[in-house]
Design a protein around this motif. Sequence first.
Motif, mmCIF file in Angstrom:
data_model
loop_
_atom_site.group_PDB
_atom_site.id
_atom_site.type_symbol
_atom_site.label_atom_id
_atom_site.label_comp_id
_atom_site.label_asym_id
_atom_site.label_seq_id
_atom_site.Cartn_x
_atom_site.Cartn_y
_atom_site.Cartn_z
ATOM 1 N N GLU A 40 7.128 -8.495 -2.919
ATOM 2 C CA GLU A 40 5.986 -7.562 -2.865
ATOM 3 C C GLU A 40 4.831 -8.128 -3.701
ATOM 4 O OE1 GLU A 40 4.874 -4.453 -1.554
ATOM 5 O OE2 GLU A 40 3.177 -5.076 -2.788
ATOM 6 N N GLN A 48 0.953 1.490 0.641
ATOM 7 C CA GLN A 48 -0.300 2.261 0.617
ATOM 8 C C GLN A 48 -0.119 3.628 -0.034
ATOM 9 O OE1 GLN A 48 -2.190 2.494 4.608
ATOM 10 N NE2 GLN A 48 -0.900 0.749 5.108
ATOM 11 N N TYR A 53 -2.742 6.773 -2.233
ATOM 12 C CA TYR A 53 -2.767 8.247 -2.276
ATOM 13 C C TYR A 53 -1.502 8.855 -2.901
ATOM 14 C CZ TYR A 53 -0.412 7.719 2.324
ATOM 15 O OH TYR A 53 0.426 7.379 3.346
HETATM 16 C C1 FAD Z 1 -5.486 7.667 2.679
HETATM 17 C C2 FAD Z 1 -4.300 7.501 3.605
HETATM 18 C C3 FAD Z 1 -3.584 8.609 3.995
HETATM 19 C C4 FAD Z 1 -2.489 8.467 4.873
HETATM 20 N N1 FAD Z 1 -1.789 9.585 5.251
HETATM 21 C C5 FAD Z 1 -0.707 9.452 6.044
HETATM 22 C C6 FAD Z 1 0.054 10.593 6.449
HETATM 23 O O1 FAD Z 1 -0.253 11.731 6.090
HETATM 24 N N2 FAD Z 1 1.147 10.393 7.252
HETATM 25 C C7 FAD Z 1 1.514 9.141 7.695
HETATM 26 O O2 FAD Z 1 2.513 9.019 8.401
HETATM 27 N N3 FAD Z 1 0.802 8.047 7.343
HETATM 28 C C8 FAD Z 1 -0.289 8.170 6.541
HETATM 29 N N4 FAD Z 1 -1.014 7.057 6.180
HETATM 30 C C9 FAD Z 1 -0.573 5.734 6.711
HETATM 31 C C10 FAD Z 1 0.667 5.260 5.952
HETATM 32 O O3 FAD Z 1 0.404 5.201 4.567
HETATM 33 C C11 FAD Z 1 1.065 3.893 6.492
HETATM 34 O O4 FAD Z 1 1.381 4.031 7.871
HETATM 35 C C12 FAD Z 1 2.285 3.353 5.742
HETATM 36 O O5 FAD Z 1 2.028 3.202 4.363
HETATM 37 C C13 FAD Z 1 2.709 2.014 6.351
HETATM 38 O O6 FAD Z 1 3.835 1.571 5.669
HETATM 39 P P1 FAD Z 1 4.210 0.021 5.665
HETATM 40 O O7 FAD Z 1 5.426 -0.088 4.809
HETATM 41 O O8 FAD Z 1 4.208 -0.488 7.046
HETATM 42 O O9 FAD Z 1 2.958 -0.698 4.954
HETATM 43 P P2 FAD Z 1 2.264 -0.477 3.544
HETATM 44 O O10 FAD Z 1 2.442 0.890 3.033
HETATM 45 O O11 FAD Z 1 0.872 -0.978 3.710
HETATM 46 O O12 FAD Z 1 3.050 -1.475 2.593
HETATM 47 C C14 FAD Z 1 2.934 -2.863 2.776
HETATM 48 C C15 FAD Z 1 3.253 -3.566 1.491
HETATM 49 O O13 FAD Z 1 3.293 -4.977 1.732
HETATM 50 C C16 FAD Z 1 2.693 -5.655 0.647
HETATM 51 N N5 FAD Z 1 2.179 -6.951 1.113
HETATM 52 C C17 FAD Z 1 1.152 -7.155 1.957
HETATM 53 N N6 FAD Z 1 0.933 -8.476 2.135
HETATM 54 C C18 FAD Z 1 1.857 -9.101 1.371
HETATM 55 C C19 FAD Z 1 2.132 -10.463 1.112
HETATM 56 N N7 FAD Z 1 1.403 -11.443 1.683
HETATM 57 N N8 FAD Z 1 3.128 -10.774 0.252
HETATM 58 C C20 FAD Z 1 3.866 -9.798 -0.334
HETATM 59 N N9 FAD Z 1 3.646 -8.472 -0.126
HETATM 60 C C21 FAD Z 1 2.657 -8.142 0.713
HETATM 61 C C22 FAD Z 1 1.569 -4.721 0.231
HETATM 62 O O14 FAD Z 1 1.167 -4.947 -1.112
HETATM 63 C C23 FAD Z 1 2.190 -3.343 0.423
HETATM 64 O O15 FAD Z 1 2.818 -2.859 -0.752
HETATM 65 C C24 FAD Z 1 -2.105 7.174 5.334
HETATM 66 C C25 FAD Z 1 -2.824 6.043 4.919
HETATM 67 C C26 FAD Z 1 -3.916 6.194 4.062
HETATM 68 C C27 FAD Z 1 -4.675 4.968 3.628
#
Ligand code: FAD
Length: 340
Positions: A40, A48, A53
């Motif tokens: 990470e 995110q 948030y």
């Molecule tokens: C303000 C806001 C409100 C939201 N509200 C909702 C909601 O109510 N309901 C809902 O379902 N979704 C909501 N979302 C969307 C939701 O947060 C995302 O769909 C979700 O976080 C995606 O999860 P993920 O694990 O795919 O990616 P992420 O949460 O983006 O996690 C990805 C991780 O990978 C890491 N990473 C990236 N690149 C690298 C790299 N090169 N090397 C190592 N690590 C890396 C990042 O640092 C991050 O920690 C919201 C988003 C925002 C911005």
Amino acid sequence: MAVNGAGRDIRDVTIIGGGPAGLAAAYYAGHREATVRIVESLEQLGGQVAAVYPEKHIFDIAGYPKINGQDYVDRMVEQGLQFGADVRLGENVKDLERVEVEGEELWRLTTEQGGDYLTRTIIITAGHGAFEPRTLPIEGLEEWVGRGLHYFVKRKAVFAGRRCLIVGGGDSALDWTINLQDTAALPIHLVHRRDKFRGLEASVSHVRQLHDSGAARIMTPFELRELRGGHHLESVVLEDTTDSSLHEIELDEVILQLGFVSRLGHIADWGLEVVGKKQVRVDPTSFETALPNVFAAGDVAYYDGKITLITVGLGEAAIAANQCVARARGVKVQPAYSTE
Ligand SMILES: Cc1cc2nc3c(=O)[nH]c(=O)nc-3n(C[C@H](O)[C@H](O)[C@H](O)COP(=O)(O)OP(=O)(O)OC[C@H]3O[C@@H](n4cnc5c(N)ncnc54)[C@H](O)[C@@H]3O)c2cc1C
């Protein structure tokens, strides 16, 4: 390339990104007794949700009619790491190459921080990539971080009784103007360079009502020009761009909510099919990418009909993790129930 695997901690699954999808993948792979490593780039898990948030409420995750972002992340971490995944925080992935170790084809993943990992399979759960908050072109601005300038609201308590100014015209700026009402000194100033806000209509109406009641002060079209103070921020200078007049307002905290710039970075150079610069195309029946034994899930994974929601990413992570387990063992994909 042949690599000596002696003494190396070869993992079945390496997960890139510790957000909701990455933590769910760690759970599913660990539950199937696969060895897991999470890499990470931030110094914290939770993606995110934790970074952007943590104090907002989420309403659309099955089983939780309403849950605070950080509470949700804490539960995901507890569930995802229970099988002993190796977690590498603060490491940004760099190169990926196919290597042979004692006759077995593996992936070798390196990080910008010097990490060098061997793995049978990979799940990319990098969200929108490593992200950074957008900033303003004000000279010396970064020197105010830690002295009154914020890009994130990690803990509302930091703003208790403080005179706050929020800059931005989207959902985050509007949401924090609403969500800090019970914490910050009122009115909360909201500055945007245009007259129109981009956020949800209901949030715009809510903030306008707060303005009318004196609990918020909307200032548009204004731009932040200068931060002033000594050890801590004491005031800001704003420009009314309709007549270029300058206005100094005494304040304690400025919160910039201008969105994020995110980059897939090195991941985009690995030979994957990158869509729209931020996503990686997967086969939606297996979540495998164009590279063998490299899967993707969560916001970063693209296929026709994709929706970027937590709940969607969790299901994708389950499929990808079960695929990885099968590949690492050379067996058929077979899910296992968790009940006992
Ligand atoms: C303000 C806001 C409100 C939201 N509200 C909702 C909601 O109510 N309901 C809902 O379902 N979704 C909501 N979302 C969307 C939701 O947060 C995302 O769909 C979700 O976080 C995606 O999860 P993920 O694990 O795919 O990616 P992420 O949460 O983006 O996690 C990805 C991780 O990978 C890491 N990473 C990236 N690149 C690298 C790299 N090169 N090397 C190592 N690590 C890396 C990042 O640092 C991050 O920690 C919201 C988003 C925002 C911005």
